[in-house]
Design a protein around this motif. Structure first.
Motif, PDB file in Angstrom:
ATOM      1  N   THR A  96      10.748   6.067  10.507  1.00 57.32           N
ATOM      2  CA  THR A  96      10.079   6.589  11.691  1.00 57.32           C
ATOM      3  C   THR A  96       9.447   5.415  12.419  1.00 57.32           C
ATOM      4  OG1 THR A  96       8.035   6.968  10.432  1.00 57.32           O
ATOM      5  CG2 THR A  96       9.563   8.832  10.646  1.00 57.32           C
ATOM      6  N   ARG A  97       9.176   5.602  13.699  1.00 57.36           N
ATOM      7  CA  ARG A  97       8.491   4.569  14.475  1.00 57.36           C
ATOM      8  C   ARG A  97       7.081   5.067  14.791  1.00 57.36           C
ATOM      9  NH1 ARG A  97      10.738   0.150  16.485  1.00 57.36           N
ATOM     10  NH2 ARG A  97      12.978  -0.149  16.223  1.00 57.36           N
ATOM     11  N   THR A  98       6.129   4.501  14.081  1.00 55.51           N
ATOM     12  CA  THR A  98       4.718   4.853  14.278  1.00 55.51           C
ATOM     13  C   THR A  98       3.899   3.587  14.167  1.00 55.51           C
ATOM     14  OG1 THR A  98       5.077   7.025  13.242  1.00 55.51           O
ATOM     15  CG2 THR A  98       2.813   6.278  13.467  1.00 55.51           C
ATOM     16  N   GLY A  99       3.020   3.375  15.113  1.00 55.42           N
ATOM     17  CA  GLY A  99       2.173   2.198  15.081  1.00 55.42           C
ATOM     18  C   GLY A  99       1.318   2.140  13.829  1.00 55.42           C
ATOM     19  N   PHE A 100       1.005   0.942  13.397  1.00 49.89           N
ATOM     20  CA  PHE A 100       0.263   0.740  12.151  1.00 49.89           C
ATOM     21  C   PHE A 100      -1.037   1.539  12.132  1.00 49.89           C
ATOM     22  CE2 PHE A 100      -2.764  -1.656   9.525  1.00 49.89           C
ATOM     23  CZ  PHE A 100      -2.063  -1.707   8.323  1.00 49.89           C
ATOM     24  N   LEU A 101      -1.777   1.549  13.221  1.00 55.21           N
ATOM     25  CA  LEU A 101      -3.071   2.228  13.244  1.00 55.21           C
ATOM     26  C   LEU A 101      -2.951   3.746  13.295  1.00 55.21           C
ATOM     27  CD1 LEU A 101      -5.069  -0.128  15.647  1.00 55.21           C
ATOM     28  CD2 LEU A 101      -5.190  -0.002  13.149  1.00 55.21           C
ATOM     29  N   LEU A 103      -0.370   5.424  11.582  1.00 54.88           N
ATOM     30  CA  LEU A 103       0.449   5.890  10.457  1.00 54.88           C
ATOM     31  C   LEU A 103      -0.380   6.745   9.504  1.00 54.88           C
ATOM     32  CD1 LEU A 103       3.337   5.507   9.277  1.00 54.88           C
ATOM     33  CD2 LEU A 103       2.363   3.692   7.859  1.00 54.88           C
ATOM     34  N   THR A 104       0.152   7.909   9.135  1.00 52.49           N
ATOM     35  CA  THR A 104      -0.557   8.800   8.216  1.00 52.49           C
ATOM     36  C   THR A 104      -0.093   8.557   6.782  1.00 52.49           C
ATOM     37  OG1 THR A 104       1.115  10.554   8.349  1.00 52.49           O
ATOM     38  CG2 THR A 104      -0.653  10.566  10.011  1.00 52.49           C
ATOM     39  N   PRO A 105      -0.931   8.900   5.796  1.00 50.89           N
ATOM     40  CA  PRO A 105      -0.506   8.788   4.401  1.00 50.89           C
ATOM     41  C   PRO A 105       0.762   9.585   4.113  1.00 50.89           C
ATOM     42  CG  PRO A 105      -2.882   9.075   4.507  1.00 50.89           C
ATOM     43  CD  PRO A 105      -2.354   9.283   5.907  1.00 50.89           C
ATOM     44  N   GLU A 106       0.890  10.741   4.749  1.00 56.62           N
ATOM     45  CA  GLU A 106       2.061  11.581   4.498  1.00 56.62           C
ATOM     46  C   GLU A 106       3.345  10.908   4.981  1.00 56.62           C
ATOM     47  OE1 GLU A 106      -1.582  13.823   4.363  1.00 56.62           O
ATOM     48  OE2 GLU A 106      -0.733  12.624   6.018  1.00 56.62           O
ATOM     49  N   GLU A 107       3.285  10.301   6.156  1.00 62.91           N
ATOM     50  CA  GLU A 107       4.446   9.609   6.700  1.00 62.91           C
ATOM     51  C   GLU A 107       4.802   8.396   5.848  1.00 62.91           C
ATOM     52  OE1 GLU A 107       5.937   8.018  11.106  1.00 62.91           O
ATOM     53  OE2 GLU A 107       3.904   8.765  10.818  1.00 62.91           O
ATOM     54  N   TYR A 108       3.780   7.650   5.459  1.00 64.99           N
ATOM     55  CA  TYR A 108       3.974   6.488   4.584  1.00 64.99           C
ATOM     56  C   TYR A 108       4.624   6.919   3.267  1.00 64.99           C
ATOM     57  CZ  TYR A 108       2.720   2.658   1.428  1.00 64.99           C
ATOM     58  OH  TYR A 108       2.762   1.648   0.499  1.00 64.99           O
ATOM     59  N   ASP A 109       4.084   7.965   2.656  1.00 59.29           N
ATOM     60  CA  ASP A 109       4.581   8.400   1.348  1.00 59.29           C
ATOM     61  C   ASP A 109       6.033   8.841   1.414  1.00 59.29           C
ATOM     62  OD1 ASP A 109       2.155   7.856   0.185  1.00 59.29           O
ATOM     63  OD2 ASP A 109       1.472   9.938   0.131  1.00 59.29           O
ATOM     64  N   MET A 154       6.893  -0.250  12.622  1.00 54.50           N
ATOM     65  CA  MET A 154       7.698   0.122  11.458  1.00 54.50           C
ATOM     66  C   MET A 154       7.186  -0.554  10.186  1.00 54.50           C
ATOM     67  SD  MET A 154      11.615   0.373  12.861  1.00 54.50           S
ATOM     68  CE  MET A 154      12.116   1.441  11.509  1.00 54.50           C
ATOM     69  N   ALA A 155       5.892  -0.744  10.066  1.00 60.14           N
ATOM     70  CA  ALA A 155       5.340  -1.451   8.915  1.00 60.14           C
ATOM     71  C   ALA A 155       5.695  -0.763   7.604  1.00 60.14           C
ATOM     72  CB  ALA A 155       3.823  -1.569   9.052  1.00 60.14           C
ATOM     73  N   HIS A 156       5.640   0.569   7.579  1.00 58.48           N
ATOM     74  CA  HIS A 156       5.928   1.304   6.337  1.00 58.48           C
ATOM     75  C   HIS A 156       7.392   1.143   5.938  1.00 58.48           C
ATOM     76  CE1 HIS A 156       6.822   3.696   9.786  1.00 58.48           C
ATOM     77  NE2 HIS A 156       7.048   4.831   9.163  1.00 58.48           N
ATOM     78  N   TYR A 157       8.303   1.214   6.925  1.00 61.80           N
ATOM     79  CA  TYR A 157       9.722   1.023   6.648  1.00 61.80           C
ATOM     80  C   TYR A 157       9.987  -0.391   6.143  1.00 61.80           C
ATOM     81  CZ  TYR A 157      14.731   0.491   7.558  1.00 61.80           C
ATOM     82  OH  TYR A 157      16.075   0.217   7.433  1.00 61.80           O
ATOM     83  N   GLN A 158       9.389  -1.370   6.804  1.00 65.13           N
ATOM     84  CA  GLN A 158       9.607  -2.765   6.423  1.00 65.13           C
ATOM     85  C   GLN A 158       9.084  -3.043   5.016  1.00 65.13           C
ATOM     86  OE1 GLN A 158       9.249  -3.987  11.085  1.00 65.13           O
ATOM     87  NE2 GLN A 158       7.643  -4.611   9.714  1.00 65.13           N
TER      88      GLN A 158
END
Length: 253
Positions: A96-101, A103-109, A154-158
């Protein structure tokens, strides 16, 4: 042709895009293939028919990589369909494309579950079964150039892809005594279902992005298939812990 005769592979996310290209290339080389799809059953049935057209055994299961028990269900279904697999391609991923600030825990997980946790434990289960059988094997992880190059939103994806690349190295070291090799293919900018909004709906933007690639264009899923065949085959028998960038030359910049 025939470089994978007698081999049996699992390809996660094999109904579309890079996964389908790899599954098709494997079947063309004589490999039986069991693949997963998240929920696109029509695409999975089409892929299965294409693979069987090469005279190999092929089947699929609909599987959410983040679901409880997904790894065991996959390994059991694959063994029932094609026999003990000796190739595992960890291709299924989500982004997903979400800015670092924001980003939710659910999306990250969700991204970490699909892109890193599942490949980690799928590799573990795959290797354990091969070790018990005294058989060698090959794991091919599909990572990304973004594992080592930051892109906005895309910090979580990276992070998940960087973890997958390190999983390759760690597992390669520990599994080498059992004859189980682990390598990575790192695609550059490639047209897939997840970024179709760019290459299909905004072709001018897609062409513009491709101008910065030395070979002059973004990748196509079939561009990745040859590297996966090589890493699954005996041609790469003395290669483990490695990473092949298939990127049109981006890594050189």
């Amino acid at each position: 042709m025939g470089r994978l005769d007698g081999r049996r592979a699992i390809v996660t996310g094999g109904a579309n895009g890079i996964g389908r290209a790899i599954a098709t290339a494997f079947a063309r080389e004589g490999c039986d293939v069991f693949f997963t799809a998240l929920n696109d059953e029509p695409a999975a049935r089409s892929t299965r028919a294409e693979l069987r057209g090469y005279g190999v055994a092929a089947d699929f299961t609909l599987l959410d990589a983040a679901a409880t028990g997904a790894v065991d269900r996959l390994m059991d279904a694959a063994a029932a369909a094609v026999g003990l697999p000796d190739v595992l391609v960890n291709n299924a991923a989500t982004a997903t494309r979400t800015g670092f600030l924001d980003l939710t825990p659910e999306e990250y997980d969700r991204v970490m579950e699909v892109n890193l946790r599942f490949p980690f434990f799928a590799t573990q289960a795959f290797a354990a079964r091969l070790r018990a059988a005294g058989a060698p094997g090959s794991v091919v992880n599909i990572s990304s150039l973004s594992a080592s190059s930051a892109v906005s939103a895309m910090a979580h994806y990276q992070c998940s892809k960087a973890g997958l690349s390190m999983l390759t190295r760690s597992a390669a070291y520990e599994l080498a005594p059992f004859g189980i090799r682990v390598n990575t293919v790192s695609p550059g900018l490639t047209a897939t279902k997840s970024n179709a909004v760019q290459w299909r709906d905004d072709p001018d933007l897609w062409r513009e992005r491709g101008k910065d690639i030395p070979l002059g264009r973004p990748g196509r899923p079939e561009d990745l298939a040859g590297a996966a065949v090589f890493l699954a085959s005996a041609e790469s028998a003395w290669m483990t812990g490695g990473d092949i960038a298939v990127d049109g030359g981006e890594v050189a910049l």
